[in-house]
Enzyme design. Structure first.
Site, mmCIF file in Angstrom:
data_model
loop_
_atom_site.group_PDB
_atom_site.id
_atom_site.type_symbol
_atom_site.label_atom_id
_atom_site.label_comp_id
_atom_site.label_asym_id
_atom_site.label_seq_id
_atom_site.Cartn_x
_atom_site.Cartn_y
_atom_site.Cartn_z
ATOM 1 C CB SER A 1 -45.571 3.373 25.189
ATOM 2 O OG SER A 1 -45.816 4.660 25.576
ATOM 3 C CD GLU B 1 -52.114 5.094 20.623
ATOM 4 O OE1 GLU B 1 -51.909 5.723 21.758
ATOM 5 O OE2 GLU B 1 -51.513 4.131 20.559
ATOM 6 C CG HIS C 1 -50.795 4.671 25.086
ATOM 7 N ND1 HIS C 1 -50.154 4.948 23.677
ATOM 8 C CD2 HIS C 1 -49.836 4.353 25.580
ATOM 9 C CE1 HIS C 1 -48.796 4.646 23.583
ATOM 10 N NE2 HIS C 1 -48.378 4.552 25.060
#
Length: 726
Positions: free
Chosen positions: A545, A627, A655
């Protein structure tokens, strides 16, 4: 880019817990025989393994440790605690889930219901019903008024309903049978009924999107989030609906306005949060006085049952959205937690009598107090320390002594773990920073060790960094030092701004924020090198992240790092096409160039594609299938430039990767990756060994020096490895 996307979303909008079906319905683990710890665990003497960390028993989600939530529930008579206990099983790739109760004075936990599948939450933003995050939601038990049973959310056969279990029984039963998932519920004051919240029309909205695709195709509009899926995001247009269920008969009807008011708090439709109400009618809340990208600053306000209002305006009463707020057992004094001390590294508990000038400090610690509840004159708290996973304690506020109530993971009291040193330092601009240095097990003074840097929070148990992908104590048992860094908040770097958007724009401008965070890491690493603790040629860095953005920026702009691992990636000129128009527009307003500005000089400071030939750091990408497209362009450019890179894509992930088998695989691969690039070692496991032989081919092709110059070595030949349990 994708790895940082969710952080960017969280910085721009509020996170609200919602319920998300898993992509695949997985069978529950067969027995759950190890959900409660056994006495045998306290006699274990060995090293920490990746399996130990994967199978940790958890109360509540790790990612909620900094957010106000209710993972513990005290019975009305104060005699019992209820909570959900969770344990991962990487072999079956499932979780054992159980609702547990125990006396508040200790005496052993008992599981009264097991089963169900994990409920995940999603981030609400952009007017969508939610972006998947991969983090488990908090399952809060609610007690009946007579202290005889608890009610809770449970997901079975793909449906989330309210269940009920007697504290003297074994096994629960469903109370609601809603055609759509139950999002939340409340018990009526008499305990005879419950009122639940759902969004049945959301099913119609989703069905309409399906028909749209089948009949005429999906238009790429503001619903688009292409990196996740071709399917448009579901608009958050379905209204909340409330229904009352009679617990004895199961009869259901629409809830009345009075029953719906059970969900109301001070702050609904008003910029107040953290409300709490006592039985005698006193109310307290934190009123927002400033918002930043990370949290809101709050003013403590209380209102007596007679309508008189009190404000605590001293600095010690300045809270934020990480704080907990609750009354003492008598309902006369407010208690709250707040961050303070060096770079907010301490958690303190204060008590304030509405009307008094200042609060009184009850307790302060560098440990993480996840949440606390008043019990007579004591506190029942969920607590973590650097070397002790989350556990329940009873804290006497008069003596400041604590008693252990329940430890889900007593084995960690006897496993070999590296000692931890809390570090404080300042950047060259004077900003206060902190982190935790984990020493190798068997540390020898005067010897320099390879270092692994994890990000971007270091509060509580040092498990695996943000996202839980880097097994810190397993690394310590393999001769590594680990530096767990608390990355600087945006506001600490650029100062307070009028709005979160302006703060983010100031942080993004000329990469002021990333430069400061890199300086934070480089400063402390150089200090450790100067102390003789760290080998300057063997420093690795990891991140997910916002942490992965730091890794990308660092590997482009610094020569300090010899290897890196990212849980997601990357920021590149073409990202607008993957984000969709709505998200891309938000990023442009924060300062990121558009797709038409692919040659903008801004990209030279971070883009892998525009810096591929000068990136010398071997890079491992371990990314979610939702992602991975954000990393393909970067990976391809680096590979074409001869940089050693490898990428693994995990299916049905978000995520934060939630599947136990994937977490174990990431743990093992991260160890193998850094042992190879920093120590020149091959793993003994055949599958991992084959992966490492591919890395050796990349090393030879790269034709550049690495920290070790000799031929690769087999892990089993190193003396310290003989003690490691695989």
């Amino acid at each position: 880019m994708a790895a940082a996307l969710l952080h960017g979303v969280m910085a721009l909008v509020a996170i609200t817990t919602s319920l998300l079906p898993l992509p695949l319905e997985k069978a529950n683990a067969a027995t759950c025989t190890e959900l409660l710890p056994s006495s045998r665990e306290t006699s274990v003497r060995r090293s920490v393994t990746v399996d130990d960390l994967t199978r940790l028993r958890d109360i509540g989600p790790i990612a909620s440790a900094d957010k106000r939530s209710d993972m513990l529930s005290l019975s009305p008579d104060g005699k019992w605690i209820a909570f959900q206990l969770r344990q991962a099983d990487p072999v079956s790739n499932t979780y054992c889930l159980g609702m547990a109760i125990m006396p508040t004075g200790g005496g052993g936990a008992r599981v009264i219901d097991v089963g169900g599948t994990l409920i995940l939450h999603k981030v609400k933003s952009y007017g969508w019903a939610g972006v998947p995050s991969g983090v488990p939601t908090v399952v809060m038990p609610r007690w009946s008024p007579d202290n005889r049973w608890i009610a809770y959310l449970k997901r079975t056969k793909g449906s989330i309903q309210v269940w009920r279990a007697e504290i003297g029984g074994i096994g629960g039963s469903a109370v609601t049978h809603s055609p759509s998932d139950v999002e939340d519920f409340r018990l009526t004051n008499d305990g005879q009924s419950l009122v639940y919240k759902t969004r049945r029309q959301l099913l119609d909205v989703e069905a309409a999107i399906t028909r749209e695709g089948q009949n005429r195709g999906w238009r790429l509009d503001n619903r688009a989030y292409p990196i996740r899926s071709a399917r448009p995001q579901t608009p958050d247009s379905a209204p909340a609906e409330y229904f009352r269920v009679d617990i004895a008969t199961g009869m259901e009807k629409s809830a009345s306005s009075v029953e719906i008011s059970l969900f109301e708090e001070i702050g609904n439709g008003h910029p107040n949060i953290m409300t709490t109400v006592t039985g005698n009618g006193n109310v307290a809340w934190g009123e927002i006085i400033h918002r930043s990208t990370s949290y809101a600053t709050l003013q403590l306000v209380a209102r007596a049952h007679n309508g008189r209002q009190f404000i605590c305006d001293v600095d010690a009463c300045k809270l934020d959205s990480r704080s907990s707020l609750f009354w003492n057992a008598a309902g006369t004094h407010l208690r709250f937690t707040r961050r303070e001390g060096w770079s907010d590294s301490l958690t303190s508990i204060y008590e304030w009598r509405p009307g008094a000038r200042s609060p009184r400090l009850l307790y302060s610690t560098s440990d993480l107090l996840v949440e606390c509840h008043s019990l007579v004159n004591d506190l029942i708290c969920l607590r973590e320390s650097a070397l002790n996973p989350r556990h329940i304690v009873r804290l006497n506020v008069a003596t400041r002594k604590q008693t252990l109530v329940f430890d889900p993971n007593p084995i960690f009291q006897t496993l070999a773990m590296g000692k931890v040193e809390r570090l404080h330092w300042r950047t060259d601009t004077g900003i206060a920073c902190y982190g935790d240095l984990v020493y190798p097990v068997g540390y020898q003074a005067g010897k320099s060790y390879p270092l692994i840097i994890t990000q971007y929070r270091t509060r509580g148990f040092l498990r695996g960094g943000t996202g839980d992908e880097v097994p810190i104590q397993a690394f310590a048992n393999r001769g590594f030092m680990i530096l767990s860094v608390e990355n600087l908040e945006y506001e600490a770097i650029v100062g307070q701004r009028a709005t979160p958007e302006k703060e983010l724009a100031a942080f993004t401008k000329d990469f002021i924020g990333r430069k400061a965070q890199l300086a934070e890491i480089e400063t402390i690493t150089n200090i450790l090198i100067a102390r003789g603790l760290v080998d300057a040629q063997r420093v690795g860095i990891t991140g997910l992240s916002d942490g992965s953005t730091t890794v990308q920026f660092a590997t482009v702009n610094s020569s300090m790092f010899a290897a890196a691992s990212l849980g997601g990636c990357c920021w590149e000129p073409a990202q607008d096409g993957l984000l969709g128009p709505l998200v891309a527009d938000r990023y442009h307003r924060a300062g990121w160039p558009s797709l038409l500005e692919a040659s903008h000089p801004y990209w030279k400071a971070i883009s892998f594609t525009q810096n591929a030939e000068r990136v010398k750091v071997p890079l491992l990408f371990q990314v979610a299938d939702g992602e991975f497209l954000g990393a393909v362009e970067s990976f391809t450019a680096l590979a074409q430039a001869g940089t050693p890179v490898d990428m693994f894509i995990f299916p049905d992930e978000f995520h934060v990767k939630w599947q136990p088998a994937h977490r174990l695989a990431m743990y093992k691969r991260n160890i193998a990756w850094f042992e190879f690039w920093l120590n020149g070692m091959l793993p003994s496991d055949p599958l991992q060994r084959q992966e490492a032989l591919n890395w050796e081919a990349l090393r030879l092709k790269a034709s550049r020096p690495f920290p070790w110059q000799n031929s690769i070595r087999d892990r089993g030949t190193l003396r310290h490895q003989a003690k490691v349990v695989q």
